[in-house]
Design a protein around this motif. Structure first.
Motif, PDB file in Angstrom:
ATOM      1  N   ASP A  48       0.603  -1.610   0.048  1.00 39.46           N
ATOM      2  CA  ASP A  48       0.190   0.520  -0.209  1.00 39.46           C
ATOM      3  C   ASP A  48       0.690   1.212   0.244  1.00 39.46           C
ATOM      4  O   ASP A  48       0.492   2.333  -0.328  1.00 39.46           O
TER       5      ASP A  48
ATOM      6  N   VAL B 154       1.735   1.522  -3.339  1.00 42.68           N
ATOM      7  CA  VAL B 154       0.975   2.413  -4.386  1.00 42.68           C
ATOM      8  C   VAL B 154       1.231   3.726  -3.656  1.00 42.68           C
ATOM      9  O   VAL B 154       0.894   4.357  -4.930  1.00 42.68           O
ATOM     10  N   GLN B 155       0.498   4.058  -2.378  1.00 45.13           N
ATOM     11  CA  GLN B 155       0.439   5.868  -2.509  1.00 45.13           C
ATOM     12  C   GLN B 155       1.232   6.605  -3.126  1.00 45.13           C
ATOM     13  O   GLN B 155       1.552   7.837  -3.426  1.00 45.13           O
TER      14      GLN B 155
ATOM     15  N   THR C 298       2.596   6.269  -5.687  1.00 45.54           N
ATOM     16  CA  THR C 298       2.934   6.175  -7.007  1.00 45.54           C
ATOM     17  C   THR C 298       2.582   6.882  -7.612  1.00 45.54           C
ATOM     18  O   THR C 298       1.762   7.528  -8.698  1.00 45.54           O
ATOM     19  N   LEU C 299       1.751   7.072  -6.526  1.00 45.88           N
ATOM     20  CA  LEU C 299      -0.047   8.160  -7.110  1.00 45.88           C
ATOM     21  C   LEU C 299       0.438   9.247  -5.667  1.00 45.88           C
ATOM     22  O   LEU C 299      -0.940   9.682  -4.942  1.00 45.88           O
TER      23      LEU C 299
ATOM     24  N   THR D 169      -0.357  12.632  -5.719  1.00 49.83           N
ATOM     25  CA  THR D 169      -1.881  13.503  -5.454  1.00 49.83           C
ATOM     26  C   THR D 169      -2.728  13.207  -4.617  1.00 49.83           C
ATOM     27  O   THR D 169      -3.304  14.136  -3.930  1.00 49.83           O
ATOM     28  N   ALA D 170      -3.055  12.224  -4.704  1.00 48.03           N
ATOM     29  CA  ALA D 170      -3.564  11.203  -3.665  1.00 48.03           C
ATOM     30  C   ALA D 170      -3.234  10.771  -2.284  1.00 48.03           C
ATOM     31  O   ALA D 170      -4.243  10.739  -1.832  1.00 48.03           O
TER      32      ALA D 170
ATOM     33  N   MET E  24     -31.358  11.212  -4.896  1.00 48.24           N
ATOM     34  CA  MET E  24     -31.610  12.101  -6.816  1.00 48.24           C
ATOM     35  C   MET E  24     -33.040  11.354  -6.957  1.00 48.24           C
ATOM     36  O   MET E  24     -33.684  11.934  -7.553  1.00 48.24           O
TER      37      MET E  24
ATOM     38  N   GLY F 211     -18.813  23.400 -27.383  1.00 56.38           N
ATOM     39  CA  GLY F 211     -18.917  21.995 -27.416  1.00 56.38           C
ATOM     40  C   GLY F 211     -19.123  21.220 -25.524  1.00 56.38           C
ATOM     41  O   GLY F 211     -19.552  22.129 -25.359  1.00 56.38           O
TER      42      GLY F 211
END
Lengths: 160, 338
Positions: free
Chosen positions: A66, A69-70, A72-73, A75-76, A109, A160
């Motif tokens: 973990d 993984v943290q 490698t990201l 921004t997260a 909703m 667009g």
């Protein structure tokens, strides 16, 4: 325990054999019983120790994965703290809380959509009769006749 | 609440032929039409009609949601936030994630002829914010456009499905055109759960599913880019999407130069000189949008060959008003201007 007798104990009567032999037999029986108990305890220790070590390894591996993984990201992940198992659990809890909030919002909703739809249909007020669109057959002349009425026009859009 | 907002602003109407819902999103009028069930759905409170009504409302909401995530004209949108830091990984909403991935797939499949990184050129030409093209006479103070690299650097887009994370590879992107096509696709997917016959229209892009009211094919008029009220052709379609790339509306004066929004990624300049509009018919709305843009950039001399090479059904109009089309589109044309 009281019914646990040595295999050969019943074959000797106290008055038919010398006292020394009876005592020796009892000592042998007691020794065997103690050895059996010791073996059983050792076996239990091995099982518990193996399970504990494997479990600990799994926990450490998950934590390391973990953390990888943290990393490698960026921004997260939180930039100022290390990715420990406790933080991973905290992050997972926060994620689950966000998912739960999203589900609740979606549910709200959908409920309102359903209510609104029912209200619109039951009130009949939105049932507006618009001018019927002429629906022409698909087999039309390709030239020499005015352009047929169409359902939709494809062309330029303003953005667009 | 979006659902109430949409329904309250533009009531979904029911007449003897169809259920029709309308809203405004992506700077376009969005219309969804579903033929009314011939029998069994007669009474307004019938279960079938209620289901169709909810399906129309749900499909309209798709456009609101896609706009919220994918617009570049709102600085708080998820796309704007991602564009602000294109060299970083960013976890994004699912709709933006899917739109960015689809956009990259289009970039790959068209060998870079479709490239959402042309946003930089649009901004340099003064189209960094929404412009009032409908009123005409738009003029912007253009900056000088950086000379293009030859060939352009490959787009290093990356994504991680598990976390819904994207990395824009260093360049901000514009998802305007393909975003609308994807919204039509996703709205159609929602509707297809409740009916096989419907029409979704979004400012020039549309998807025609099944049959129109009365059981005939949906009739799609191809707009005259010169601005007349008469279409240049009429197509009869079932289960097909249509998209048009045209310079009729979105052209403006950038400084002293007349420019339009269809940017050639190879030159970083408005492309397709000599063409006024290209219409593409395809199975999927997003791909119809992609191919209409790519074919437009080919220009009048190469478009026929490109359409044949890519097996795309297309109709195009050049600057002189000459209408041409690929052979494969012929069976769908039920009328054309003399």
């Amino acid at each position: 325990v009281t019914t646990d007798r040595a295999p050969d104990a019943g074959t000797f009567g106290d008055d038919a054999v010398p006292v020394e032999l009876v005592e020796a037999g009892r000592r042998r029986t007691a020794t065997r019983r103690r050895a059996a108990h010791a073996l059983q305890r050792a076996s239990h220790r091995r099982r518990i120790a193996t399970t504990s070590i494997v479990g600990a390894l799994v926990v450490v591996s998950v934590g390391l994965a973990d953390a990888g993984v943290q990393r490698t990201l960026p921004t997260a992940a939180s930039p100022s703290t290390a990715a420990t198992s406790a933080q991973a659990l905290k992050g997972a809890n926060a994620l689950l809380a966000r998912v739960a909030r999203t589900f609740r919002a979606d549910q709200l909703m959908l409920t309102r959509l359903e209510d609104s739809t029912k209200a619109a249909l039951s009130a009949r007020s939105p049932v507006v009769i618009v001018a019927p669109t002429p629906y022409l057959p698909a087999t039309m002349p390709t030239s020499g006749a005015p352009a047929p009425a169409v359902h939709v026009v494809t062309g330029a859009s303003s953005a667009g | 609440v979006p659902a109430e907002h949409v329904i309250a602003r533009e009531p979904i109407t029911v007449d003897e032929h169809e259920i029709r819902g309308t809203t405004t999103a992506m700077a376009s009028t969005i219309t969804v039409r579903v033929p009314r069930p011939p029998r069994g759905g007669g009474s307004p409170d019938s279960e079938e009609l209620t289901t169709l009504h909810a399906g129309v409302a749900s499909s309209l909401l798709t456009f609101v949601d896609v706009e919220r995530a994918c617009t570049r004209f709102d600085s708080t949108s998820a796309l704007s936030r991602a564009n602000a830091a294109p060299r970083r990984w960013r976890v994004v909403p699912d709709l933006l994630y899917r739109a960015a991935v689809e956009s990259y797939a289009a970039y790959r499949r068209t060998a870079g002829r479709f490239d959402p990184r042309v946003l930089n050129t649009l901004v340099a030409l003064g189209y960094g914010s929404s412009l009032a093209f409908e009123a005409g006479g738009v003029t912007t103070a253009a900056r000088s456009v950086e000379p293009p690299r030859s060939p352009p650097l490959p787009w290093r887009f990356r994504h991680r499905a598990g976390r819904r994370a994207i990395h824009l590879g260093g360049s901000a992107i514009d998802l305007g055109g393909i975003g609308k096509g994807l919204a039509v696709r996703w709205a159609g997917e929602r509707l297809s759960r409740v009916t096989s016959d419907f029409l979704v229209e979004a400012g020039g892009d549309c998807y025609c599913a099944g049959a129109a009211p009365g059981g005939e094919s949906w009739l799609v008029g191809v707009e005259d880019p010169a601005g007349s009220n008469t279409p240049v052709a009429v197509l009869a379609l079932r289960d097909r999407a249509v998209a048009t790339s045209s310079t009729r509306l979105r052209q403006w004066r950038a400084g002293a130069e007349l420019v339009h929004h269809l940017i050639d990624p190879a030159t970083s300049r408005p492309g397709g000189d000599g063409l006024s509009a290209v219409t593409v018919v395809a199975r999927d709305p997003a791909w119809a949008e992609v191919w209409s843009k790519v074919l437009f950039l080919e220009g009048p001399a190469r478009i026929a060959d490109a359409a044949r090479r890519h097996d795309v059904d297309a109709l195009w109009i050049d600057g002189a008003g000459t209408i041409s089309m690929s052979d494969s589109l012929g069976p769908a044309v039920t009328w054309r201007a003399p």
